[in-house]
Enzyme design. Structure first.
Site: not given
Ligand code: CAA
Length: 378
Positions: A239, A241, A339, A362, A364
């Site tokens: 959030d 990041g 160019g 972070e 897509t």
């Molecule tokens: N803050 C805290 N907790 C959160 C949250 C947030 N913003 N969003 C969801 N949660 C919690 C939920 O409350 C839930 O908790 P419980 O199971 O305990 O109730 C849990 O997380 C799962 O939530 P979802 O069911 O919504 O999760 P999901 O499996 O459907 O996935 C998603 C949600 C949005 C797709 C998530 O997987 C996601 O953001 N995926 C992308 C991953 C990503 O951003 N990777 C980046 C890698 S780091 C990087 O890129 C850095 C770099 O090198 C530059």
């Protein structure tokens, strides 16, 4: 409503701008062309306390606002986008430890991150768990007073240079994402191997590698936060990041816009500067307008974080919008340069290569929309 930066934020902006324009910008081309890790840039940021801008002063940070953090990353990215992502990911790791760590963990690692003694790597992504991060397979097994980690991470920014790795690993796969915990692993741990840097389209100074865990043993005290809360720790970290990535995109876009303004004033065709042609000047006006809209969205997400408000949706909107706007701006900067926009003599082609990663990492931009939809229809 006040759209001005505070005096403190302005001071930070001027300090970073001065450093980035005078020191980072002249080095950026060589860093890109030779894929050099910008160690000197990181050292200079650390000397000015700019690696710990929003970290707590109790652990060596500056305790500045999220807005100043956003401004810092924007200014760095204008000059060297690789340096900005290294800084952004390091801050994300520092914040995660600060928010979830014990006093001992914070003393041990946040202080070192804030001072620039070490940088951090955020280890979430795996070969089969990218967007679906909750399905990660790296395992964590308790063995007495130790944790044993096994598995592989992929696309890890800073991996080759990090002093600490924040690693999400599953302690109980039968629980799905609720089995994931977060752990801090120090560089040099036995069984921790870093792969060769990926060959990428851009951000060549930021080395992105696979990370392998082969029976890596860490003390159980290195678990960060509660057992089974690692996925939430990771998503909450993102959030913040994502505000950083939006800010990085603003910086790259702003650099492309500025280059276009300068070029349109200097380049003469048909006996006049090309900005006299509306096809060119309207395109540049659109760049300005869209970047400003993206900046407002980014600053709003930062402001909400500063106010302690939930900002998951706003961070995703800012990240998706700012990166897409900046991508369009860099594309239009190439068109404006003709160019010369295609030539490696000028930095505009680098801006267009560097911006591509911001659409992907972070989360897509499709995933940002998934986050938005989850928040709209909850
Ligand atoms: N803050 C805290 N907790 C959160 C949250 C947030 N913003 N969003 C969801 N949660 C919690 C939920 O409350 C839930 O908790 P419980 O199971 O305990 O109730 C849990 O997380 C799962 O939530 P979802 O069911 O919504 O999760 P999901 O499996 O459907 O996935 C998603 C949600 C949005 C797709 C998530 O997987 C996601 O953001 N995926 C992308 C991953 C990503 O951003 N990777 C980046 C890698 S780091 C990087 O890129 C850095 C770099 O090198 C530059």
């Amino acid at each position: 409503m006040d759209f001005n930066l505070s005096e403190d934020d302005k001071l930070i902006q001027e300090t970073v701008r001065d450093l980035a324009m005078n020191k980072f910008a002249p080095r950026a081309d060589e860093i890109d062309k030779k894929s050099i890790f910008p160690e000197q840039n990181i050292k200079e940021l650390a000397e000015l306390g700019l690696l710990g801008t929003i970290l707590d002063p109790a652990y060596g940070g500056a305790g500045a606002s999220t807005i100043s953090y956003s401004v810092t990353l924007e200014e760095i990215a204008k000059a060297c986008a690789s340096t900005s992502v290294i800084t952004s990911v390091t801050t994300m790791v520092g914040l995660a430890i600060q928010r979830n760590g014990t006093e001992e963990q914070k003393e041990k690692w946040v202080t070192k991150i804030a001072s620039g003694e070490i940088i951090g790597a955020f280890c979430l992504t795996e070969p089969t768990a990218g967007s679906d991060a909750g399905s990660l397979k790296t395992s964590a097994t308790v063995d007495g007073d130790e944790i044993v980690l096994n598995g592989q991470k992929l696309w890890i920014t800073n991996a080759a240079h990090a002093g600490v790795f924040l690693v999400m690993a599953n302690e109980n796969p039968s629980l799905g994402h609720k089995g994931i915990s977060a752990f801090v692993v120090e560089s040099g741990s036995e069984g921790l191997e870093i792969g060769a840097p990926e060959k990428k389209m851009g951000l060549n100074g930021s080395h992105t590698c696979a990370v392998f865990f082969d029976n890596v043993r860490i003390p159980i005290e290195n678990r960060l936060g509660e057992q089974g809360k690692g996925f939430s720790i990771a998503l909450a970290s993102l959030d913040t990041g994502r505000i950083g990535i939006a800010s990085q995109a603003l910086g790259i876009g702003e650099a492309a816009y500025q280059a276009s303004v300068n070029f349109a004033k200097e380049r003469n065709q048909f006996g006049q500067p090309i900005y006299n042609f509306q096809g060119v000047s309207f395109r540049i006006a659109d760049m300005k307008m869209k970047l400003e809209a993206a900046r407002l969205l980014t600053r709003k997400a930062a402001w909400m974080r500063d106010k302690g408000m939930k900002h998951t949706m706003e961070s995703s909107m800012a990240k998706a919008f700012a990166t897409e706007v900046a991508c369009e701006v860099t594309q239009n900067a190439i068109k404006t340069h003709g160019g010369m926009g295609f030539s490696k003599e000028l930095p505009v082609e680098r801006y267009h290569r560097d911006i591509q990663a911001t659409l992907l990492y972070e989360g897509t931009n499709d995933i940002q929309r998934v986050v938005m939809v989850k928040n709209i229809f909850k």
